[in-house]
Scaffold this active site. Structure first.
Site, mmCIF file in Angstrom:
data_model
loop_
_atom_site.group_PDB
_atom_site.id
_atom_site.type_symbol
_atom_site.label_atom_id
_atom_site.label_comp_id
_atom_site.label_asym_id
_atom_site.label_seq_id
_atom_site.Cartn_x
_atom_site.Cartn_y
_atom_site.Cartn_z
ATOM 1 N N GLY A 34 0.763 -1.010 0.035
ATOM 2 C CA GLY A 34 0.115 -0.042 -0.008
ATOM 3 C C GLY A 34 0.799 1.075 -0.164
ATOM 4 O O GLY A 34 1.854 1.332 -0.904
ATOM 5 N N GLY A 58 4.607 1.143 -0.114
ATOM 6 C CA GLY A 58 5.281 0.790 -1.191
ATOM 7 C C GLY A 58 5.449 -0.559 -1.380
ATOM 8 O O GLY A 58 4.350 -1.225 -1.442
ATOM 9 N N GLY A 92 -2.689 -3.004 -7.752
ATOM 10 C CA GLY A 92 -2.034 -3.899 -7.671
ATOM 11 C C GLY A 92 -1.712 -4.759 -8.902
ATOM 12 O O GLY A 92 -0.503 -5.093 -9.467
ATOM 13 N N ASP A 93 -2.920 -4.431 -10.051
ATOM 14 C CA ASP A 93 -3.030 -5.081 -11.297
ATOM 15 C C ASP A 93 -1.873 -4.118 -12.122
ATOM 16 O O ASP A 93 -1.223 -4.559 -13.198
ATOM 17 C CB ASP A 93 -4.228 -5.134 -11.770
ATOM 18 C CG ASP A 93 -5.137 -5.963 -10.965
ATOM 19 O OD1 ASP A 93 -4.904 -7.013 -10.476
ATOM 20 O OD2 ASP A 93 -6.457 -5.491 -10.915
#
Length: 314
Positions: free
Chosen positions: A225, A228, A254-255
């Protein structure tokens, strides 16, 4: 040829409701609504395409929503080759409360049968044999498909010396690790789920990732998050951090990280450079209202402010 194949075995039509203020138990009217082709692999595809990479998206779809899904991909100019089945592709809803910025999600599950996966496998192998540089397998599996299905896809890629990036969670991730993909990308919660314990410090997170590397996974990236990300390899540990930015929407970050990393690897960049680009793409996505998307001008600024620290993996 540096074409990247993304695999989305449980895609969706993503519906996004923007609501001024959500009142539970009352009628809530949307100020705007968006409907897009969704699923983690589709977000990855979109980011790679925005970076200028060559992308082919595949997976399993079905029914009316499946046809709508394909039309949305075509509209976004994402090259695709999906197996069409009799089962209805799911719909997932995200309701955004504009007064608080909070997002409430309603995620359908979707049916499937093992025979559908067997048919998909034939398509997948055919695609691999036509010039694929890298594969990204992202997201959950259809109900009715075995939890080790990604293992089969990883093994088929490995036979052809094609790198495979796996981004999934739970039992499917635990099974996938056994096939030793090129990289996995759990977030901290997903890593804790694997080890069934809380990981309270960076050292504990790194040590958990080291255990997975020793099992044969070449690289483990753990996203943290606003703190980093960490990349653990057989020989080194990389820590990426970035200055505080205004966060608008973390869905798809995340993708986007996977998209940036995969693009870097496919284009011949080093692990460190690819890691930096991935974190920059994930951060850029979080700064936008859209999901699984980047802005190249913002990306350039963010990229210049990503700090990478490297240490030996002792």
């Amino acid at each position: 040829m540096n074409k990247i194949l993304t695999v989305t075995l449980n895609p969706a039509i993503d519906v996004r409701y923007n609501i001024e203020k959500i009142e539970m138990g009352n009628v809530n009217r949307t100020s705007t609504i968006e409907k897009n082709a969704g699923g983690k692999g589709i977000n990855v595809s979109r980011v790679i395409r925005q970076l200028g990479g060559a992308i082919l998206s595949t997976g399993i779809i079905g029914g009316y929503t499946g046809k709508l899904f394909l039309s949305k991909l075509d509209k976004d100019s994402i090259e695709n080759s999906f197996l069409e089945t009799d089962f209805e592709t799911r719909t997932c809803i995200a309701a955004i409360d504009k007064s608080t910025g909070k997002i409430t999600e309603f995620l359908e599950s979707a049916e499937g049968k093992e025979k559908d996966f067997e048919k998909f496998l034939e398509k997948y192998i055919s695609i691999l044999e036509n010039g694929i540089k890298l594969v990204c397998g992202s997201g959950s599996l259809l109900k009715g498909i075995k939890k080790d299905s990604y293992n089969i896809l990883i093994n088929e890629a490995s036979k052809r010396e094609i790198k495979f990036i796996l981004d999934t969670s739970g039992e499917t991730l635990v099974e996938g690790i056994k096939a030793a993909p090129f990289l996995i990308k759990p977030n901290q919660n997903e890593l804790e789920e694997i080890f069934k314990k809380k990981l309270n410090t960076i050292d504990e997170i790194v040590n958990a990732a080291r255990i997975i590397v020793k099992k044969g996974v070449e690289n483990v990236m753990v996203t943290l998050g606003e703190n980093g990300a960490i990349l653990v390899t057989e020989n080194e540990v990389y820590r990426a951090t970035f200055p505080k930015v205004e966060i608008k929407n973390t869905v798809g970050s995340g993708d986007s990280t996977i998209g940036g990393f995969a693009y870097g690897i496919a284009e011949g960049k080093s692990l460190e450079e690819s890691f930096k680009l991935g974190v920059a793409c994930g951060t850029t996505n979080a700064m936008l209202d859209t999901t699984g998307s980047i802005d190249l001008e913002i990306l350039d600024t963010v990229l210049n402010n990503i700090k990478i620290e490297k240490a030996p993996n002792n």
